[in-house]
Design an enzyme around this catalytic site. Structure first.
Site, PDB file in Angstrom:
ATOM      1  N   ARG A  82       0.817  -1.224   0.000  1.00 36.53           N
ATOM      2  CA  ARG A  82       0.000   0.000   0.000  1.00 36.53           C
ATOM      3  C   ARG A  82       0.848   1.271   0.000  1.00 36.53           C
ATOM      4  O   ARG A  82       0.391   2.327  -0.423  1.00 36.53           O
ATOM      5  CB  ARG A  82      -0.916   0.015   1.230  1.00 36.53           C
ATOM      6  N   LYS A 110       4.600 -18.702   6.145  1.00 39.08           N
ATOM      7  CA  LYS A 110       4.059 -19.212   7.395  1.00 39.08           C
ATOM      8  C   LYS A 110       3.542 -18.037   8.234  1.00 39.08           C
ATOM      9  O   LYS A 110       4.012 -16.916   8.001  1.00 39.08           O
ATOM     10  CB  LYS A 110       5.117 -20.000   8.139  1.00 39.08           C
ATOM     11  N   ASP A 166       8.490 -23.442   3.854  1.00 40.13           N
ATOM     12  CA  ASP A 166       9.065 -23.669   5.178  1.00 40.13           C
ATOM     13  C   ASP A 166      10.563 -23.570   4.954  1.00 40.13           C
ATOM     14  O   ASP A 166      11.172 -24.475   4.366  1.00 40.13           O
ATOM     15  CB  ASP A 166       8.699 -25.047   5.731  1.00 40.13           C
ATOM     16  N   HIS A 167      11.153 -22.443   5.382  1.00 40.22           N
ATOM     17  CA  HIS A 167      12.521 -22.187   4.933  1.00 40.22           C
ATOM     18  C   HIS A 167      13.513 -23.212   5.482  1.00 40.22           C
ATOM     19  O   HIS A 167      14.603 -23.347   4.955  1.00 40.22           O
ATOM     20  CB  HIS A 167      12.953 -20.751   5.243  1.00 40.22           C
ATOM     21  N   LYS A 194      17.291 -25.288   3.534  1.00 47.34           N
ATOM     22  CA  LYS A 194      18.668 -25.268   4.042  1.00 47.34           C
ATOM     23  C   LYS A 194      19.493 -26.369   3.372  1.00 47.34           C
ATOM     24  O   LYS A 194      19.018 -27.492   3.181  1.00 47.34           O
ATOM     25  CB  LYS A 194      18.676 -25.474   5.565  1.00 47.34           C
ATOM     26  N   GLU A 250      17.382 -20.990  20.098  1.00 42.15           N
ATOM     27  CA  GLU A 250      17.644 -19.595  19.729  1.00 42.15           C
ATOM     28  C   GLU A 250      18.085 -18.819  20.957  1.00 42.15           C
ATOM     29  O   GLU A 250      17.690 -19.171  22.082  1.00 42.15           O
ATOM     30  CB  GLU A 250      16.373 -18.950  19.160  1.00 42.15           C
ATOM     31  N   ASP A 296       4.554 -22.122  16.545  1.00 40.99           N
ATOM     32  CA  ASP A 296       5.509 -21.330  15.770  1.00 40.99           C
ATOM     33  C   ASP A 296       6.651 -22.179  15.201  1.00 40.99           C
ATOM     34  O   ASP A 296       7.184 -21.876  14.142  1.00 40.99           O
ATOM     35  CB  ASP A 296       6.082 -20.222  16.672  1.00 40.99           C
ATOM     36  N   HIS A 347       8.470 -26.374  11.425  1.00 40.83           N
ATOM     37  CA  HIS A 347       9.890 -26.641  11.162  1.00 40.83           C
ATOM     38  C   HIS A 347      10.358 -27.987  11.754  1.00 40.83           C
ATOM     39  O   HIS A 347      10.967 -28.795  11.053  1.00 40.83           O
ATOM     40  CB  HIS A 347      10.762 -25.528  11.741  1.00 40.83           C
ATOM     41  N   LYS A 395      13.439 -20.179  23.001  1.00 47.44           N
ATOM     42  CA  LYS A 395      14.061 -18.849  22.876  1.00 47.44           C
ATOM     43  C   LYS A 395      14.947 -18.605  24.086  1.00 47.44           C
ATOM     44  O   LYS A 395      14.712 -19.175  25.153  1.00 47.44           O
ATOM     45  CB  LYS A 395      12.975 -17.779  22.880  1.00 47.44           C
TER      46      LYS A 395
HETATM   47  P1  NAP Z   1       5.564  -6.835   7.794  1.00 46.75           P
HETATM   48  O1  NAP Z   1       6.930  -6.329   8.014  1.00 46.75           O
HETATM   49  O2  NAP Z   1       4.462  -6.397   8.689  1.00 46.75           O
HETATM   50  O3  NAP Z   1       5.175  -6.494   6.285  1.00 46.75           O
HETATM   51  C1  NAP Z   1       3.872  -6.610   5.800  1.00 46.75           C
HETATM   52  C2  NAP Z   1       3.842  -6.168   4.361  1.00 46.75           C
HETATM   53  O4  NAP Z   1       2.497  -6.273   3.906  1.00 46.75           O
HETATM   54  C3  NAP Z   1       4.278  -4.734   4.169  1.00 46.75           C
HETATM   55  O5  NAP Z   1       4.996  -4.625   2.955  1.00 46.75           O
HETATM   56  C4  NAP Z   1       2.942  -3.995   4.058  1.00 46.75           C
HETATM   57  O6  NAP Z   1       3.160  -2.812   3.332  1.00 46.75           O
HETATM   58  C5  NAP Z   1       2.125  -5.023   3.297  1.00 46.75           C
HETATM   59  N1  NAP Z   1       0.680  -4.867   3.483  1.00 46.75           N
HETATM   60  C6  NAP Z   1       0.004  -4.751   4.641  1.00 46.75           C
HETATM   61  N2  NAP Z   1      -1.318  -4.621   4.396  1.00 46.75           N
HETATM   62  C7  NAP Z   1      -1.468  -4.671   3.056  1.00 46.75           C
HETATM   63  C8  NAP Z   1      -2.584  -4.589   2.199  1.00 46.75           C
HETATM   64  N3  NAP Z   1      -3.823  -4.446   2.645  1.00 46.75           N
HETATM   65  N4  NAP Z   1      -2.379  -4.696   0.865  1.00 46.75           N
HETATM   66  C9  NAP Z   1      -1.138  -4.844   0.372  1.00 46.75           C
HETATM   67  N5  NAP Z   1      -0.032  -4.926   1.141  1.00 46.75           N
HETATM   68  C10 NAP Z   1      -0.202  -4.833   2.469  1.00 46.75           C
HETATM   69  O7  NAP Z   1       5.516  -8.435   7.819  1.00 46.75           O
HETATM   70  P2  NAP Z   1       6.715  -9.448   7.527  1.00 46.75           P
HETATM   71  O8  NAP Z   1       7.473  -9.657   8.784  1.00 46.75           O
HETATM   72  O9  NAP Z   1       7.445  -9.025   6.306  1.00 46.75           O
HETATM   73  O10 NAP Z   1       5.926 -10.792   7.261  1.00 46.75           O
HETATM   74  C11 NAP Z   1       5.264 -11.067   6.052  1.00 46.75           C
HETATM   75  C12 NAP Z   1       4.780 -12.522   6.068  1.00 46.75           C
HETATM   76  O11 NAP Z   1       5.909 -13.366   6.198  1.00 46.75           O
HETATM   77  C13 NAP Z   1       3.860 -12.854   7.255  1.00 46.75           C
HETATM   78  O12 NAP Z   1       2.946 -13.838   6.845  1.00 46.75           O
HETATM   79  C14 NAP Z   1       4.821 -13.455   8.278  1.00 46.75           C
HETATM   80  O13 NAP Z   1       4.167 -14.324   9.154  1.00 46.75           O
HETATM   81  C15 NAP Z   1       5.770 -14.198   7.347  1.00 46.75           C
HETATM   82  N6  NAP Z   1       7.098 -14.439   7.919  1.00 46.75           N
HETATM   83  C16 NAP Z   1       7.908 -13.399   8.255  1.00 46.75           C
HETATM   84  C17 NAP Z   1       9.164 -13.655   8.771  1.00 46.75           C
HETATM   85  C18 NAP Z   1      10.107 -12.538   9.124  1.00 46.75           C
HETATM   86  O14 NAP Z   1      11.253 -12.843   9.477  1.00 46.75           O
HETATM   87  N7  NAP Z   1       9.720 -11.296   9.028  1.00 46.75           N
HETATM   88  C19 NAP Z   1       9.602 -14.971   8.955  1.00 46.75           C
HETATM   89  C20 NAP Z   1       8.755 -16.016   8.590  1.00 46.75           C
HETATM   90  C21 NAP Z   1       7.509 -15.736   8.067  1.00 46.75           C
HETATM   91  P3  NAP Z   1       2.181  -1.557   3.390  1.00 46.75           P
HETATM   92  O15 NAP Z   1       1.923  -1.244   4.832  1.00 46.75           O
HETATM   93  O16 NAP Z   1       2.914  -0.512   2.650  1.00 46.75           O
HETATM   94  O17 NAP Z   1       0.933  -1.987   2.692  1.00 46.75           O
END
Ligand code: NAP
Length: 484
Positions: free
Chosen positions: A51, A148, A177-178, A182, A216, A235, A240, A331
């Site tokens: 967005r 995930k 599932d990363h 690995k 961790e 989680d 995993h 953790k």
């Molecule tokens: P995040 O930092 O909160 O990012 C969310 C993204 O979604 C942002 O780019 C946000 O950008 C976008 N977004 C939110 N609402 C939206 C909408 N209505 N339309 C379009 N885009 C929208 O989350 P994240 O940590 O990257 O995680 C993303 C996914 O990966 C989740 O399912 C999480 O569970 C999974 N995950 C993350 C990690 C990690 O290390 N971060 C690890 C494993 C899995 P805008 O606000 O600009 O729209």
């Protein structure tokens, strides 16, 4: 020994959530490294979508920053980054609205591999799937990558599977599932099924037990309120650790092909006995100096969510009947270390007498850090003084075996994204696997809730609650040390 890089076909990859944390830390730097490695064709195109109000140049600046911060690889300086950035673009899109979709439709090119990465909150997965169909972006050959967590329990996973299935065939859905990406995890399959040495011993007759540890050092600070609704079981274990358990325990697949491998993994999950709740230990980390404890991190002073879990389980089939599998994850533990250890049984008779002590072969598969495989073998202690035995490691660390090329081994996300482009689902979870894993974990979680179970406190920097050590001691076994 130089790793062979085979370029993938030209593609359009759209990253929904292209401005998010995961995209910034893993997906985009990973794509850049694949570009540097020569795996990405010149006409590959990557489009960020979220967005936030950005244009192409603004997004390129954002990505350049992410690559500098999170590991751009060696070619960052020589103009390669600039070339890579030319492959990037951005479209402002709201998953829940109509804005931006027509522009996105105009950006993707016909006739190429088309992949959509759902790197957004799971609550948006259904919206994205629907919009992709509505705006005619989805083709019968396109792929979606789903992050995930895949559901919160069996019911929500089924709903999510059903939602995605309304718009996409299972062959188009890549549940990531990363851990499966690995290098060592794949090496585990190479070791098991590429050598004659191990597979004949890979069963209850020769294996005493198997331990899987994912430890961790970080706490849940920053994402405490999210984590508190989940806990270590949801989680980490349901996905995993379960995937690692499957790979270590499965029967040899007929071929290294998606459904051959995934059928065998599914059989393992279905053969898991329900876990006796006496065989589960849950924990929460305590405050340590000025570091907050779990409940402060979770901003929930009465939280009963676990930041640690250890359990013993059994697989009821011919191969594994009687061999316990011990799983633990947590953790704020002593070190960041993930390991699968296959502990073999004692030799049936010691010709060296009781003085030689008890020695066991252990095959250790280290996932992080220092990925590698070690086989502990028993030899004679050098020197005079009779036959004293010691255990020494036969070590196969990637850094040693591959030398400088070890740095070029793609990380999990890089490899998995390239597999999506290639259309290879082998290292992705199938819908029925995910549901079977929830069907196994749900009763355990429900039991804690019914009994009002409260996790045991444990110290930061420890190996978890003492009860988790007892889980092994009671069986005359012990956990391997958590070592960095
Ligand atoms: P995040 O930092 O909160 O990012 C969310 C993204 O979604 C942002 O780019 C946000 O950008 C976008 N977004 C939110 N609402 C939206 C909408 N209505 N339309 C379009 N885009 C929208 O989350 P994240 O940590 O990257 O995680 C993303 C996914 O990966 C989740 O399912 C999480 O569970 C999974 N995950 C993350 C990690 C990690 O290390 N971060 C690890 C494993 C899995 P805008 O606000 O600009 O729209």
């Amino acid at each position: 020994m130089v790793s062979r890089v085979i370029p993938v076909d030209p593609f359009d990859l759209v990253i929904f959530g292209g401005t998010g944390d995961l995209a910034r830390r893993k997906i985009l730097p990973g794509l850049f490294r694949r570009y540097c490695a020569g795996q990405m064709p010149e006409d590959a195109r990557i489009t960020g979508a979220a967005r936030s109000d950005l244009d192409d140049d603004g997004y390129r600046a954002f990505v350049a920053e992410a690559i500098r911060e999170f590991g751009g690889g060696r070619a960052c300086e020589d103009g390669t980054l600039e070339q890579f950035l030319q492959r990037l673009g951005y479209v402002t899109v709201d998953a829940k609205g109509e804005a931006g979709w027509a522009e996105l439709r105009a950006r993707v090119r016909p006739g190429l591999v088309r992949a959509f990465y759902f790197s957004v909150a799971p609550s948006l997965f259904g919206d994205l799937a629907e919009r992709l169909r509505q705006f005619d972006l989805a083709t019968d050959q396109c792929r979606i990558v789903v992050e995930k967590p895949f559901g919160h329990d069996l019911a929500s996973a089924r709903t999510l599977n059903a939602t995605l299935a309304r718009h996409f065939d299972e062959s188009q859905i890549y549940r990531i599932d990363h851990y499966l990406g690995k290098e060592t995890v794949q090496n585990l399959m190479a070791v098991r099924f590429g050598n004659m040495l191990f597979e004949p011993l890979w069963n209850a007759q020769y294996v005493d037990h198997i331990q899987i540890t994912v430890a961790e050092t970080v706490g849940v600070g920053g994402r405490g309120s999210y984590y508190d609704k989940s806990g270590a079981m949801r989680d980490m274990v349901q996905n995993h650790l379960m995937q690692l358990l499957c790979l270590i325990a499965m029967e040899p697949p007929a071929r290294f092909e998606p459904d051959s491998v995934r059928d065998e993994k599914l059989k393992v999950i279905r053969a898991l006995d329900p876990v006796d709740w006496h065989h589960v230990v849950r924990g929460q980390y305590e405050p340590d100096g000025d570091q907050p404890g779990y409940r402060e991190d979770a901003e929930n002073p009465r939280s009963t969510t676990e930041s640690f879990v250890a359990l013993k389980c059994h697989i009821s089939n011919w191969r594994w009947a009687g061999t316990p599998f011990y799983l633990r994850t947590g953790k704020r533990l002593r070190a960041r270390a993930s390991e699968i250890a296959v502990v073999f049984k004692d030799a049936p008779h010691s010709i060296f007498g009781s003085e030689a002590g008890r020695h066991r072969n252990v095959l250790s598969i280290r996932l992080q850090p220092n990925e590698g495989i070690t086989l502990g073998v028993t030899i004679k202690e050098p020197g005079p003084g009779g036959m004293r035995l010691i255990d020494v490691p036969l070590d196969m660390s990637f850094a040693d075996a591959l030398g400088p090329d070890a740095a070029d081994v793609p990380d999990a996300y890089e490899r998995l994204i390239m597999d999506v482009i290639r259309g290879n689902q082998t290292l992705f979870m199938r819908g029925d696997e995910v549901e079977a894993a929830w069907a196994w974990t749900d009763p355990l979680i429900a039991g804690w809730e019914t009994r009002g179970d409260v996790p045991k406190p444990y110290d930061t920097g420890s190996s978890g609650p003492d009860d988790s050590l007892m889980l092994m001691h009671r069986d005359g076994r012990k956990w391997r040390e958590i070592r960095p």
